[in-house]
Structure formats: C-alpha cells, structure tokens
Design a protein around this motif. Structure first.
Motif, PDB file in Angstrom:
ATOM      1  N   THR A 766       0.975  -0.526  -0.015  1.00  0.00           N
ATOM      2  CA  THR A 766      -0.315  -0.310  -0.032  1.00  0.00           C
ATOM      3  C   THR A 766       0.597   1.278   0.048  1.00  0.00           C
ATOM      4  O   THR A 766       0.244   2.196  -0.801  1.00  0.00           O
ATOM      5  N   ILE A 775      -1.871   5.593  -5.593  1.00  0.00           N
ATOM      6  CA  ILE A 775      -3.595   5.935  -5.039  1.00  0.00           C
ATOM      7  C   ILE A 775      -2.783   7.235  -3.850  1.00  0.00           C
ATOM      8  O   ILE A 775      -2.092   7.814  -3.356  1.00  0.00           O
ATOM      9  N   GLU A 778      -3.158   7.551   3.078  1.00  0.00           N
ATOM     10  CA  GLU A 778      -4.486   7.024   3.945  1.00  0.00           C
ATOM     11  C   GLU A 778      -3.820   7.167   4.956  1.00  0.00           C
ATOM     12  O   GLU A 778      -2.825   6.682   5.785  1.00  0.00           O
TER      13      GLU A 778
ATOM     14  N   ARG B 189       0.038 -10.337   1.399  1.00  0.00           N
ATOM     15  CA  ARG B 189       1.346 -10.199   1.747  1.00  0.00           C
ATOM     16  C   ARG B 189       2.285 -11.033   1.617  1.00  0.00           C
ATOM     17  O   ARG B 189       3.350 -11.084   1.554  1.00  0.00           O
ATOM     18  N   ARG B 190       1.727 -11.939   2.161  1.00  0.00           N
ATOM     19  CA  ARG B 190       2.637 -12.781   1.824  1.00  0.00           C
ATOM     20  C   ARG B 190       2.210 -14.501   1.492  1.00  0.00           C
ATOM     21  O   ARG B 190       1.178 -14.635   1.170  1.00  0.00           O
ATOM     22  N   ASP B 193      -1.004 -16.318   3.284  1.00  0.00           N
ATOM     23  CA  ASP B 193      -2.110 -15.716   3.694  1.00  0.00           C
ATOM     24  C   ASP B 193      -3.427 -15.371   3.582  1.00  0.00           C
ATOM     25  O   ASP B 193      -3.521 -15.133   2.219  1.00  0.00           O
ATOM     26  N   PHE B 194      -4.488 -14.703   3.657  1.00  0.00           N
ATOM     27  CA  PHE B 194      -5.675 -14.442   3.154  1.00  0.00           C
ATOM     28  C   PHE B 194      -5.188 -13.369   2.268  1.00  0.00           C
ATOM     29  O   PHE B 194      -4.563 -12.195   2.278  1.00  0.00           O
ATOM     30  N   SER B 259     -10.768  -0.870   5.152  1.00  0.00           N
ATOM     31  CA  SER B 259      -9.030  -0.971   4.873  1.00  0.00           C
ATOM     32  C   SER B 259      -8.484  -1.556   5.992  1.00  0.00           C
ATOM     33  O   SER B 259      -9.583  -1.782   7.327  1.00  0.00           O
ATOM     34  N   LEU B 261      -5.228  -2.992   8.164  1.00  0.00           N
ATOM     35  CA  LEU B 261      -3.598  -3.403   8.464  1.00  0.00           C
ATOM     36  C   LEU B 261      -2.740  -3.683   7.428  1.00  0.00           C
ATOM     37  O   LEU B 261      -2.132  -3.150   7.035  1.00  0.00           O
ATOM     38  N   HIS B 262      -3.539  -4.167   6.311  1.00  0.00           N
ATOM     39  CA  HIS B 262      -2.551  -5.029   5.344  1.00  0.00           C
ATOM     40  C   HIS B 262      -2.783  -3.847   4.510  1.00  0.00           C
ATOM     41  O   HIS B 262      -2.047  -4.185   3.855  1.00  0.00           O
ATOM     42  N   ALA B 263      -3.768  -3.025   3.943  1.00  0.00           N
ATOM     43  CA  ALA B 263      -3.895  -2.318   2.518  1.00  0.00           C
ATOM     44  C   ALA B 263      -5.437  -1.012   2.964  1.00  0.00           C
ATOM     45  O   ALA B 263      -6.331  -2.235   3.698  1.00  0.00           O
ATOM     46  N   SER B 264      -4.833  -0.706   2.451  1.00  0.00           N
ATOM     47  CA  SER B 264      -5.560   0.539   2.545  1.00  0.00           C
ATOM     48  C   SER B 264      -7.033   0.425   1.347  1.00  0.00           C
ATOM     49  O   SER B 264      -6.833  -0.360   0.412  1.00  0.00           O
ATOM     50  N   ALA B 265      -8.100   1.051   1.719  1.00  0.00           N
ATOM     51  CA  ALA B 265      -9.612   1.150   1.038  1.00  0.00           C
ATOM     52  C   ALA B 265      -8.595   1.485  -0.584  1.00  0.00           C
ATOM     53  O   ALA B 265      -9.316   0.851  -1.673  1.00  0.00           O
ATOM     54  N   TYR B 267      -5.992   1.228  -2.042  1.00  0.00           N
ATOM     55  CA  TYR B 267      -5.348  -0.240  -1.916  1.00  0.00           C
ATOM     56  C   TYR B 267      -6.077  -0.857  -2.868  1.00  0.00           C
ATOM     57  O   TYR B 267      -5.781  -1.635  -4.234  1.00  0.00           O
TER      58      TYR B 267
END
Lengths: 781, 291
Positions: A766, A775, A778, B189-190, B193-194, B259, B261-265, B267
């Motif tokens: 991100t 982007i 945030e 992320r890895r 991971d989800f 949004s 910890l792993h990605a913003s909205a 993103y």
C-alpha cells in the motif's frame, strides 16, 4: 607460546547443539514440570491508560482449581521495594526514575498491563478464573504517539514525573558545525521515521519457581540472558539470601535482545512460589509476548546534511525523538552509543546530536537485535538522498566519503578510532560482485518496459567489540572456568547464556584447537548460578569475549598440562605437544599418554593442591578488539501495479575478524537479513489513537517466511587483526544494523525516476503505491 | 491462550449430528477442520458451550462425479480436493484457487464445507462457489434437505444462510463448460495469507465474442462480490486489452472496499482492477489454450 595446529577454528563443524535441538529434545522453560506444579495467569488491562477504581477478585478466589489470587496491592505487601538492580534493564535508566509497582495497583499504563495474578491447578483453570475478576478503571486519554507525549495538555503517565519524558540527552557537538554548514554548497534536510516493530523469539518468556519451605531454597528455571542478575533481583525483592537462590536455564528459544533479566510477571511468580511453598509456572503465550514483552525501534529524526556539489558529506545535524513506551526500558541507554558511532566509517567533519525519549501508553521499548541501528539507517538514508539530489551514483558517494586506512582522518569526528575498519574494502568488493554499469543499463531497459528494478547499498561499522580505547581502558570483562576432568574431558564453564548463537560449538572449537584435543573431548557448560560464572549473552560480544576467555583459559590449562606431563615423561615442557588428546614428546609417537592417564598419574605425585593444577579461572578483558563492519547490497523488483516488492538478490560482504565457524557465522547473517527484510516489508507493531494494540497475533504481525527470503550471497573481506591472539568479532547484529538501509535504498532506487524519495522504513505494498502516486495516502495508525 | 470450557460431542453419523444440532441450536458450534474456529476459541473470541466435532462423519468425505456437477462432501479436506483429478478437471477454477488457501498443512486439516460456512470475505472458496454457481445442500432433523444457491449462501461477514439446526452436507460444483477460460488472481502480503484482494474469473468465447463471463472479487465487500458491472462490459465484447481495461474500471467503480492493517481501501480498489485485468488476460489465454 606454542599452540596446536588449528583443526576446528575456521571449519563448519556440526553443531554440538544440533542433536537435542533438531530432534526436539531440547529443554526449554515449559519442559520443566516439577511434581505438584501450579500455573499462573495474569489479568491484564484492556485499556491503555486509566486509574484503577476497584479490583474485585472474590469470584476468582472461589473458582474451580484456583489455589491463590494475588492483587497488585497484595503483592506490594509481600515484596520488598526495588533494590539497586530494579528488574534488570530498568535499573540502568537515568534518574529521575518513575515509581511503579510489580502488578498495577493505582494506574494502568498500557493495554496488557498486569493487574492480578491467578495461581491454579492448570493454566486453563487459571485463565478461566481470570475472566471472573472485575476491574473498574477510570479511563484517561491515551498518550499513543510521541507528539501526544510532548503535548503539555496530555495527561501524565507517571504522576511523579513532571512530563511524559523519560530522558533528554544534552545536545553535543563535534567539529565546527556552524562553519561547516555555513560554507557547504548545500544543506539537505529530511525527517526520517523508523516504525515500531519487535522481537519475536520462538519461545516467549517463562519461569518455573520452586521454593522449598524446609530449606529456604528458591530454585528457578527461567529463559533469560543474565541468570546471576535474576538471582540478585529475586533475592533483593523476596528478602532471600542470594546463596539460597538458584537460577538455571536450559535451552532458550531466542531473545534477540529481550529476556534481559527478570520481569514483573516473573517476579510475581517467584513470590507466589515462596508464599505457597509449591512450584509455580508461567509460560508467556504468544498473545502476551506480542502485547507485553516489549517492542522496539520507534524513533524519528530531523536531519540536516551539509554536502558539497561533488558529493562530499561534510556535516550532519541530528535531532532524535524516541517513543520509549510505557515503562523504563533500554531506549535512552542507547543514546551514547548512537551518538558516538553515527558518523560511521566516513570522513564527516562536523556533527551534532540531541535526543529526547518520551513515555507513551504502548509496550516498553526494549533492545532488539542492533538496537542502535537507527544511526546507520538515518545516515545511509541521507547518503542516498544526497546522491539523488546531486545526480550521483549512491555507491560512489559512499566510496568518495569512506575513510582509507592509510590516510587521515583515522578517527570518527566523535573521537572513535577507526583503526581496522574495512568498509572501503567491502564497498569495493561489492563493486566486483555486482556490475553497476550493467545494472544501470538493465534498469533503463526495464523502465522502458514499465518494470521497476533497483539496487541499494549500505555500509556499517559495529563496535563488537570495537578497538580498545586509546587510554588503555579494557574493553570489558569475561570470566571462564576451565578444568581437566579425570576422564580426560576438558570442561569449559562460561558465563554466557546461549539462546541460539551456537556458543557451545564455537567455544568447543576454540578449546579443542588450543588444547590439542578432539571436539568430542571438550564439554562446554553454562546456565546455572551454582556452577557457572556470572555473565550474559548480548551485544554481539560472545565471540570476542567468551571466545577470548576460552582461548586464554585453554592456553593456561595447556601449559599446566605440559608442565605436569614434563615431570612424568621426564622431558622439558617445550619438547612436549598435545595431539588428539595425547600428550607426548614431539617426534616420539610412542611416548604419548592420554590426558586421563596424565590426571590420574599426576595427581598423587604433586603438591596438595593437585586438583587446582588442572583447573583455572580466567578473567579476560577483551584484548585489542577491533571493528566489525560490512556492506550489504539488495536488488529488488517492484510490481509497478501492485506495489509488491520482491528481493531478487542480497549480497553481503562482511568483516567479523577471524571466523570461528563459517556455518554459524553465515547462519547469523542470514537470520539477521531475514529480520531486516521483515522489518521493511512485513513487520509493524501498530496501536490506534486510543492505544489499542492492533497487531496482537500472527494474523496481523507478519513475519517473513522462507518464501520471502532470497538466497543470501555471503562474502568476507580480509580483516585487519589488531590482537596477537584473539580476533573474533561479533556478527550477530550486523545484518539488522545495515539490512533495512540496503533494502530501503533499493526500493527508492527502483522508484527514483518517478521522483520518489524514501523517508521511512516500513514499505508494504500500500505504501509503495502511495509513494508512486497511484493511490491517495490514507491516514493510518 | 487456552480454550474456555465446553462440552464436546462426536457424532458418528449425519443423522446423529443433526439430532445434536436440533438439541443444542445456537449453543452448539460445529467443528470441521478447526483452522479458523480453534484459534478464535484460543483467543476466547469464541466460547461455544458445546462443540460438535464432525471429523468422524466419513459419509461427508466423498467426491463424486455426477452428470452435470461434481458433488463434494462438506468434510472433504481442501488438500484432498486439490488432489482430486475429477474435481480439478471438471471445475478448473478450483484448481487455481485451492493452492492459494493457507499452506499445505492448513489445507490438510481445512475442509471445503468449513471454509464455505465460515464466510470470511477474503477467502477463496466462496468466490469460486459464486462464480461457478455452486449449490449447497443442508439438512436438518426438522425439515430434511434444503438446497441453497451460492449467491444466497454467503449472507455477510462470518454469516451463512444456514439455520441453527442445519448442517451443510455437501456442495455441488457444476461442471465448467469445455472451452471456458478460468483464472484466480490474488494479492496477499505473504504466500498463504488471506488475500488483501482477489478475483475469480470465468470467461467463455464464441465466434470471437465473449458470451459468458463471471467476475467475483474477494476482500472488497462483506462476502464474495460478483461484479455484474464488469461482466456487463465483457458480455458481447471482443476479448482484448480495451475491453479488459474497461471491465477493470467497471469493477473498481462498483466496489467500496474496507481498509485494514494490510491494505488501504484505495489500495484494494486500485489492485482489484489490476487483478481483474490480469485475471481476464490469463482466462483468455486459458480459453484459447483449449481451442
């Protein structure tokens, strides 16, 4: 002094530790289970900051399997106040030190702060009872950032301090800072951030305390690095004779700077055993470990660099703010080291440094592998930023500024001698291993195809141990005991407390070589305050200090053995040699007798202190020492559309003096580089504005896996040896000192043509897309 | 991190299991592979009074090929599905998606029914189920069998359409039409991971024109999100970069991702489009490969 042919030092012998650790038969704290053991669990604060109004433990006291419940106030009534040693690292803090209790009595200062201890028949039942404790807390606004800590309108975290600041380091200047900045071609300014991340050892903290009411002995097994200090602390706080406190450790599943001595939980558990007269165990679980065992690194700097248009970095001005977390930790102790080695191996002429460490409602700042590494990060970042502003190759800017050993300056501007640094050599070696001209050609080609590739280089020096000060002050002190047993085994007892460094193996190699025995004839013992000297493992000092002590001790024992053998073999000691555990006249193979035979025949024939003849105590002070140093190079490709960074190559050129065991050294480098990659791409300890901890499990605190780590190419430069005998230097931390700088440099390099400059260390996908402008940024905690 | 106390029941047949469900209702939680439920219990985020362990229900561990679908028992392990030739050939989208679920050790315990029932918006199998229009069969003691379409099964975060007394017994994945191109793209992320965001794609082309398309996103809504906007762009269009870019934009505009910890909205929105475009390219190549 003659010494035997080196058979083991420099060789990747199999580790002595492998059999037990790799077969799952190591003995960690949780493997210790005396008969009748009780189990402790802690009720912890759910809020970051507040005053405790009421603690109701009646429901818990009556719960199934509960043996005892201790409130914070009950513990205060039972323990003595903190002595000179505090709980370990906190005692090293400057004054004024804030007062706080073992468990919380009046205030909670972070999520996870322990309030009540439950001791029950099992950990399950103890945790069930925790849910029955009612704690009423009057919440206070959380001080969740350094800015909030410095805001006078924020509430005080410690009522006995005038502000939420634990230390202000007085500004210091070296060289003529004003003049250098006034006359420089340009001044480059930056605000640089390093994010909070943390130690994640495989084994958390833990203790089994077993008080015997019939003898008054307290026997403790714990997983910390300074057993004798734990003994002192427990004796001090529990009112016991230190001679009656026996502290042991078996295998320790990593620490990376944590597990310094004791802790509030461990002291509570020892107290419970003393009160109950039964063994009590606490094994920190992963939640507790992530939440409360300490976190690291959160620092930011305002930096100015005075530079010439040709690329000379002439001066640095650095002002640091460290988020030290809730309770006294080691953060502010690092200021002096930080300040002194920040100029690194460069010809920087003027430099000023100041620092402030603030208190926040977050986990306490503790040491994490290379805790001072911020100095290298901000310095190497500034070198890259300066190179980009000047349109120069970052590597060449480093080459231009790095010292030459045969030309002045011979010292850092801070006065640190640079004798023995090999950064110029390691930088040059990188240019041989990586064809920069070719890389730039490929980079241009890749950019034309819309691909993003980058290369980053960073270099560091590490005082492990560093050269001996010019005034002759010894570098340190390390004790080793050595003896020759009746069966011919050479036993070295070290004050080190290994927790993954292969210290048994490395010291065995040194002893075997020096003594002239086989590796199997050496045993290295440690980990018991009753039978081992005081000491600690940390600061990348084991190789230098324990290695040096082992070498000196072995030589002394060897001489005693030769003297004793000379009497029996009727020869001069100089004519004798020890080969594979047999001592005999050189060149006369039939003359040799085994060391076992020697001990058995020598003992009665000699003086009354026959035993001590084959036993020595050595105090080693570190010899001449020398710098560890090195240069790392990272090559990355970034997915231009998703911001994912892939590390394609990682090249290390390191100098750790004489390598004792290449496999162990390379393993240390790989482990540190893996943590460096984790630090930049994955690991972040996050709190929100209310001080709630958001990364309390491995779902959210992401560690690098094997899949994230490239093959790491490791090379060593030829070291400049300063000492006649001992030139082993530390290697454990180097990869974490310099790795994040190399990786952030590579990422910036990949994006630099887009105008991207990197002023931070945490660069997940991100953030990459935000930096690229794809982007909108945030606001994130 | 110790589980709260609970009663533990181990039925040895579906009939016994639904009888227990009828008795315990909301208080009875079903344990399948345990890859999500047990960590939640260890954190004491879930504290069911009764755990009904389905791991002895061998009647739910079969994969059987029927004339128009592959029928998969709810207790089939993800790893077993991944190794089933019939399933991978018949429903090739599963072959793309299954390897993205956790790691082999996780898939060796995790079950098809468990993953679908858990309704994690980031997980892969719900998106596959929606994309291929799978049907879920549930059984209760009171009402017998009921078939639920995938589109109706995933209600919202961690909430499925099953009643408290119902047990998911099996899932029917319709056979994918020959010539259909498939792809599953995911950004995590890895590895294992989800995904922060992912997409399941089906693409069928007849005489140079797209005549069937399914675009189902993960991680951007409260469940698998079928992007009818993207599908609308695709149907009837000539496959290629223009139409794929338009579909990607349509997919982006139709979502309001979360949004974390792993990605913003921002993103997730951006990369959703990227993955849709890449998925369409891969699905096209896959479709052409069949010709």
């Amino acid at each position: 002094m003659t010494s035997a042919v080196k058979r083991y030092v420099g060789t990747a012998v199999n580790r002595v530790e492998d059999l037990r650790i790799l077969t799952g038969t190591g003995r960690y704290v949780d493997d210790v289970l005396p008969t009748g053991t009780l189990h402790a669990a802690f009720v912890r604060s759910q809020v970051a900051h507040g005053r405790i109004v009421k603690v109701d433990v009646e429901g818990a006291r009556g719960a199934q399997g509960v043996i005892a419940v201790f409130t914070g106030q009950e513990i205060e009534d039972l323990v003595l106040g903190p002595g000179a040693h505090g709980l370990g690292s906190d005692s090293l803090m400057p004054s004024p030190q804030p007062a706080y209790t073992v468990l919380c009595t009046d205030k909670v200062r972070l999520v996870g702060d322990p309030i009540v201890m439950i001791v029950a028949e099992s950990r399950h039942l103890a945790e069930d009872a925790c849910e029955l404790v009612q704690v009423d807390i009057d919440q206070l606004p959380a001080v969740a950032t350094a800015a909030a800590a410095l805001d006078p309108s924020s509430p005080l975290i410690f009522d006995d301090l005038a502000e939420n600041v634990i230390k202000r380091a007085a500004p210091v200047k070296f060289g003529d800072v004003e003049k250098v900045f006034a006359s420089a071609d340009r001044v480059i300014s930056a605000h640089i951030d390093m994010h909070r991340h943390q130690n994640v050892p495989m084994e958390g903290r833990g203790i089994v305390a077993d008080f015997d009411p019939s003898t008054g002995d307290l026997t403790v097994t714990t997983g910390t690095r300074r057993l004798h200090l734990v003994r002192t602390i427990l004796a001090e706080r529990l009112g016991l004779d230190p001679a009656r406190v026996h502290v042991r450790a078996g295998d320790i599943g990593g620490a990376f700077g944590s597990k310094f001595a004791s802790s509030r939980e461990e002291l509570s558990v020892a107290l419970a055993s003393k009160v109950l007269g039964r063994p009590v165990k606490w094994t920190e679980d992963r939640s507790e470990n992530l939440l409360f065992s300490g976190q690291a690194r959160e620092e930011s700097w305002d930096v100015e660099a005075a530079v010439s248009n040709e690329g000379d970095i002439l001066g640095l001005r650095v002002a640091m703010i460290r988020d030290s977390g809730a309770y006294p930790g080691v953060g502010p102790l690092l200021d002096r080291l930080f300040e002194r080695i920040l100029p690194g191996p460069y010809k920087i002429q003027a430099y000023s440094f100041e620092s402030i460490s603030v208190i926040t409602n977050k986990a306490t700042y503790i040491a994490y592998r290379a805790p001072w590494a911020g100095e290298t990060f901000l310095r190497e970042r500034m070198f890259d930023l300066a190179a980009r502003e000047l349109g120069l190759e970052p590597l060449q800017v480093r080459m231009r500024n790095v010292v030459k050993r045969d030309e002045p300056p011979f010292d850092m501007i801070t006065g640190q001698s640079l004798v023995s640094v090999t950064n110029r050599e390691s930088l040059e070696r990188i240019t041989e291993l990586v064809d920069f001209a070719e890389f730039r050609r490929l980079q241009t080609q890749a950019r034309a195809e819309g691909r993003l590739v980058g290369v980053g280089v960073a270099t560091y020096v590490e005082a492990s141990p560093g050269p001996r000060p010019k005034d002759g002050t010894p570098l340190g002190a390390e004790q080793a005991w050595i003896r020759l047993d009746a069966d011919g085994t050479v036993v070295l007892t070290t004050g080190q407390m290994p927790h993954g460094q292969s210290i048994q193996t490395a010291l065995s190699q040194i002893v075997a070589d020096e003594m002239g025995v086989t590796l199997e004839q050496v045993r290295v013992e440690y980990g018991d305050t009753d039978t081992a000297p005081a000491g600690a493992t940390g600061g990348s000092r084991s190789a230098s200090f324990a290695g040096g002590a082992a070498l000196v001790a072995s030589r002394e024992l060897r001489q005693n053995v030769l003297n004793a053998a000379a009497e029996i073999l009727e020869a001069s000691p100089e004519d004798l040699d020890i080969v594979r555990g047999m001592v005999g006249v050189k060149g006369v193979p039939g003359s040799a007798i085994s060391l076992a035979q020697l001990v058995q025949s020598a003992a009665p024939a000699t003086s009354s202190d026959a035993e001590s003849r084959f036993e020595s105590v050595i105090n080693y002070t570190g010899g001449e020492g020398g710098w560890s140093s090195g240069t790392h190079c990272a090559i990355v490709e970034i997915d231009a559309e998703t911001g994912a960074t892939k590390v394609n190559r990682w090249i290390v050129v390191d100098d750790c003096g004489v390598v004792i065991n290449p496999a162990v050294v390379n393993g240390q480098i790989r482990g540190a580089v893996a943590q460096a990659i984790g630090a930049v791409l994955l690991e972040h300890s996050v709190y929100d504005d209310e001080g709630q901890f958001l990364t309390g499990s491995f779902m959210d605190y992401l560690l690098p896996t094997a899949d994230d780590i490239p093959e790491i190419e490791i090379h060593h430069v030829e070291s400049v040896l300063l000492d006649a005998d001992v030139n082993f230097r530390g290697i454990g931390e180097g990869g974490m000192v310099v790795g994040p700088s190399a990786l952030c440099g590579a990422i910036e390099d990949a994006l630099s043509h887009l105008g991207v400059r990197v002023y931070e260390q945490y660069l997940p996908p991100t953030r990459i897309l935000e930096l690229m402008g794809t982007i909108e940024p945030e606001r994130r905690p | 991190m110790k589980l709260s106390p609970f009663d533990y029941l181990v039925p040895d047949s579906v009939d016994a299991a639904i009888e227990m469900l009828a008795q315990y209702g909301e208080d009875g939680r079903l344990l399948a592979g345990g890859q999500s439920l047990l960590p939640m219990m260890a954190f004491r985020l879930a504290a069911p009074a009764t755990l009904i362990d389905l791991n002895r229900l061998t009647e739910l561990t079969h994969i059987s090929a029927e004339s128009d679908a592959i029928r998969v028992g709810a207790m089939v392990r993800e790893r077993a599905a991944e190794r089933s030739g019939a399933l991978l050939t018949g429903v090739p989208l599963l072959a793309r998606a299954l390897p993205l679920i956790g790691h082999e050790a996780i898939r060796t315990r995790g079950t098809i029914g468990g993953s679908l029932s858990h309704c994690d918006p980031a997980s892969e199998l719900p998106a596959v189920a929606v994309a291929v229009a799978a049907t879920m069969t549930a059984r209760s003691q009171a009402r017998g069998e009921r078939v639920i379409a995938a589109e109706d099964f995933f209600v919202t975060h961690y909430t499925n359409a099953l009643e408290a007394d119902e047990l998911l017994t099996h899932v029917a994945f319709p056979l994918t039409d020959p010539g259909t191109g498939v792809a599953f793209e995911e950004m995590a992320r890895r590895h294992g991971d989800f995904g922060m965001v992912g997409v399941a794609i089906l693409l069928h082309i007849a005489v140079g024109t797209i005549d069937h398309a399914r675009v189902v996103l993960t991680g951007v809504a409260d469940g698998p999100f079928r992007s009818e906007a993207a599908e609308h762009v695709l149907i009837g269009a000539d496959p290629g970069s223009d139409c794929f870019a338009a579909a990607a934009n349509a997919a982006r505009e139709a979502i309001d991702p979360p949004s974390d910890l792993h990605a913003s909205a921002a993103y997730r929105r951006e990369v959703a489009g990227i993955l849709v475009r890449r998925g369409l390219e891969h699905a096209l190549a896959d479709a052409l490969g069949h010709e």
